[in-house]
Write an enzyme that holds these catalytic residues in place. Structure first.
Site, PDB file in Angstrom:
ATOM      1  CB  THR A  15      63.254 -23.006  54.619  1.00 55.43           C
ATOM      2  OG1 THR A  15      62.589 -22.256  55.638  1.00 55.43           O
ATOM      3  CG2 THR A  15      64.483 -23.660  55.223  1.00 55.43           C
ATOM      4  CE  LYS A  20      58.998 -24.569  58.245  1.00 58.49           C
ATOM      5  NZ  LYS A  20      58.352 -24.369  56.939  1.00 58.49           N
ATOM      6  CG  ASP A  76      53.649 -25.069  53.787  1.00 56.24           C
ATOM      7  OD1 ASP A  76      54.296 -24.011  53.838  1.00 56.24           O
ATOM      8  OD2 ASP A  76      52.418 -25.115  54.006  1.00 56.24           O
ATOM      9  CG  PHE A 159      60.247 -23.259  65.529  1.00 54.49           C
ATOM     10  CD1 PHE A 159      60.688 -24.572  65.508  1.00 54.49           C
ATOM     11  CD2 PHE A 159      59.407 -22.839  64.494  1.00 54.49           C
ATOM     12  CE1 PHE A 159      60.307 -25.452  64.490  1.00 54.49           C
ATOM     13  CE2 PHE A 159      59.023 -23.704  63.471  1.00 54.49           C
ATOM     14  CZ  PHE A 159      59.476 -25.012  63.471  1.00 54.49           C
ATOM     15  N   GLY A 160      57.865 -21.505  67.185  1.00 56.96           N
ATOM     16  CA  GLY A 160      56.450 -21.487  66.809  1.00 56.96           C
ATOM     17  C   GLY A 160      55.537 -21.812  67.985  1.00 56.96           C
ATOM     18  CE1 TYR A 161      50.248 -20.763  66.809  1.00 61.29           C
ATOM     19  CE2 TYR A 161      51.461 -21.663  64.947  1.00 61.29           C
ATOM     20  CZ  TYR A 161      50.575 -20.751  65.461  1.00 61.29           C
ATOM     21  OH  TYR A 161      49.988 -19.816  64.630  1.00 61.29           O
ATOM     22  CE  LYS A 182      59.278 -29.658  67.090  1.00 57.90           C
ATOM     23  NZ  LYS A 182      59.471 -28.266  66.702  1.00 57.90           N
ATOM     24  CG  HIS A 187      55.046 -31.809  62.508  1.00 51.60           C
ATOM     25  ND1 HIS A 187      55.751 -31.668  63.694  1.00 51.60           N
ATOM     26  CD2 HIS A 187      55.028 -30.571  61.951  1.00 51.60           C
ATOM     27  CE1 HIS A 187      56.115 -30.406  63.837  1.00 51.60           C
ATOM     28  NE2 HIS A 187      55.690 -29.724  62.801  1.00 51.60           N
TER      29      HIS A 187
HETATM   30  P1  IMP Z   1      55.606 -22.391  56.946  1.00 54.34           P
HETATM   31  O1  IMP Z   1      56.986 -21.832  57.006  1.00 54.34           O
HETATM   32  O2  IMP Z   1      54.682 -21.661  56.044  1.00 54.34           O
HETATM   33  O3  IMP Z   1      55.627 -23.877  56.728  1.00 54.34           O
HETATM   34  O4  IMP Z   1      54.978 -22.114  58.391  1.00 54.34           O
HETATM   35  C1  IMP Z   1      55.157 -23.000  59.426  1.00 54.34           C
HETATM   36  C2  IMP Z   1      54.555 -22.405  60.698  1.00 54.34           C
HETATM   37  O5  IMP Z   1      53.840 -23.446  61.359  1.00 54.34           O
HETATM   38  C3  IMP Z   1      55.640 -21.944  61.661  1.00 54.34           C
HETATM   39  O6  IMP Z   1      55.923 -20.587  61.523  1.00 54.34           O
HETATM   40  C4  IMP Z   1      55.029 -22.274  63.011  1.00 54.34           C
HETATM   41  O7  IMP Z   1      54.164 -21.238  63.380  1.00 54.34           O
HETATM   42  C5  IMP Z   1      54.193 -23.515  62.716  1.00 54.34           C
HETATM   43  N1  IMP Z   1      54.996 -24.752  62.913  1.00 54.34           N
HETATM   44  C6  IMP Z   1      55.379 -25.635  61.954  1.00 54.34           C
HETATM   45  N2  IMP Z   1      56.119 -26.616  62.501  1.00 54.34           N
HETATM   46  C7  IMP Z   1      56.220 -26.325  63.807  1.00 54.34           C
HETATM   47  C8  IMP Z   1      56.897 -26.970  64.872  1.00 54.34           C
HETATM   48  O8  IMP Z   1      57.589 -27.984  64.733  1.00 54.34           O
HETATM   49  N3  IMP Z   1      56.756 -26.388  66.078  1.00 54.34           N
HETATM   50  C9  IMP Z   1      56.019 -25.263  66.290  1.00 54.34           C
HETATM   51  N4  IMP Z   1      55.404 -24.597  65.327  1.00 54.34           N
HETATM   52  C10 IMP Z   1      55.492 -25.142  64.074  1.00 54.34           C
END
Ligand code: IMP
Length: 202
Positions: A15, A20, A76, A159-161, A182, A187
């Site tokens: 990654t 992450k 993922d 981060f993210g959502y 968290k 997950h």
């Molecule tokens: P990936 O890098 O394709 O696995 O995309 C993961 C995406 O899912 C991230 O960019 C976030 O938008 C969302 N995501 C995955 N895990 C989390 C988390 O722990 N918190 C908030 N958003 C998450």
């Protein structure tokens, strides 16, 4: 009794997502010496063409393990919202477009959920971690955490959502609860604890 002097297992995480990596290091602790793709600048971006988290994690883990000698994992993950038929799912990172940032993704999610009442906004985060070595997938580990989506973002952590997601049994979002809380229920935490308990580490 665990052997506290045992050398740490070097582990490459396929990654470039700094959030992450930070969570993975904190969750796995000193038993693993975690590096990321900064050490493999020549690896081209792996296209996430799979329909499932496991397919995409496999693509990322196997690609890096062909160039790196040793254990490789890929995460993922994403958010599944029941009222939206499981969206954004595998498209979580690109929900509002190919180059979308977290704020744009969160805005679109809030707009799409406007017609739904609080009790209809159930959701879960899902994570699949794939372990690979020498171009071969060895195992997959998954984790989920159930919760709901707020009507507006709350909190500055994570981060993210995270500012929109309240885990079941709590009243604060992942972004408000802080990383230790968290990671203890997330997950990613569940999937990584299953990875650490894998019986092939030797
Ligand atoms: P990936 O890098 O394709 O696995 O995309 C993961 C995406 O899912 C991230 O960019 C976030 O938008 C969302 N995501 C995955 N895990 C989390 C988390 O722990 N918190 C908030 N958003 C998450």
């Amino acid at each position: 009794m665990p052997d506290t002097d045992a050398p740490a297992n070097p582990l490459l995480v396929s990654t470039r997502n700094a959030h992450k990596i930070g969570e993975i290091r904190a969750i796995l602790g000193p038993r693993f010496l975690v590096s990321d793709l900064a050490s493999l600048p020549d690896l081209p971006e792996v296209e996430e063409t799979g329909d499932t988290f496991e397919e995409n994690a496999t693509l990322k883990a196997v690609a890096a393990s062909m160039l790196f000698e040793g254990w490789v994992i890929a995460d993922d993950s994403g958010l599944e919202v029941d009222a939206l038929g499981g969206a954004p799912g595998v498209l979580s990172a690109r929900y509002a477009g190919e180059k979308a940032n977290d704020a744009a993704n969160n805005d679109l999610l809030l707009r799409n959920l406007l017609p739904f009442r609080a009790e209809e906004r159930t959701a879960r985060f899902r994570c699949v971690i794939v372990l690979a070595r020498n171009g071969r997938k060895l195992a997959a580990f998954s984790g989920t955490v159930e919760g709901g989506i707020l009507g507006r973002p709350r909190g500055a952590g994570g981060f993210g959502y995270d500012p929109l997601f309240v885990p079941l049994g709590h009243s604060e979002s992942f972004a408000q609860l802080g990383s230790d809380v968290k990671n203890g229920m997330s997950h990613r935490g569940s999937a990584l604890r299953a990875l650490a308990a894998w019986n092939g580490w030797g």
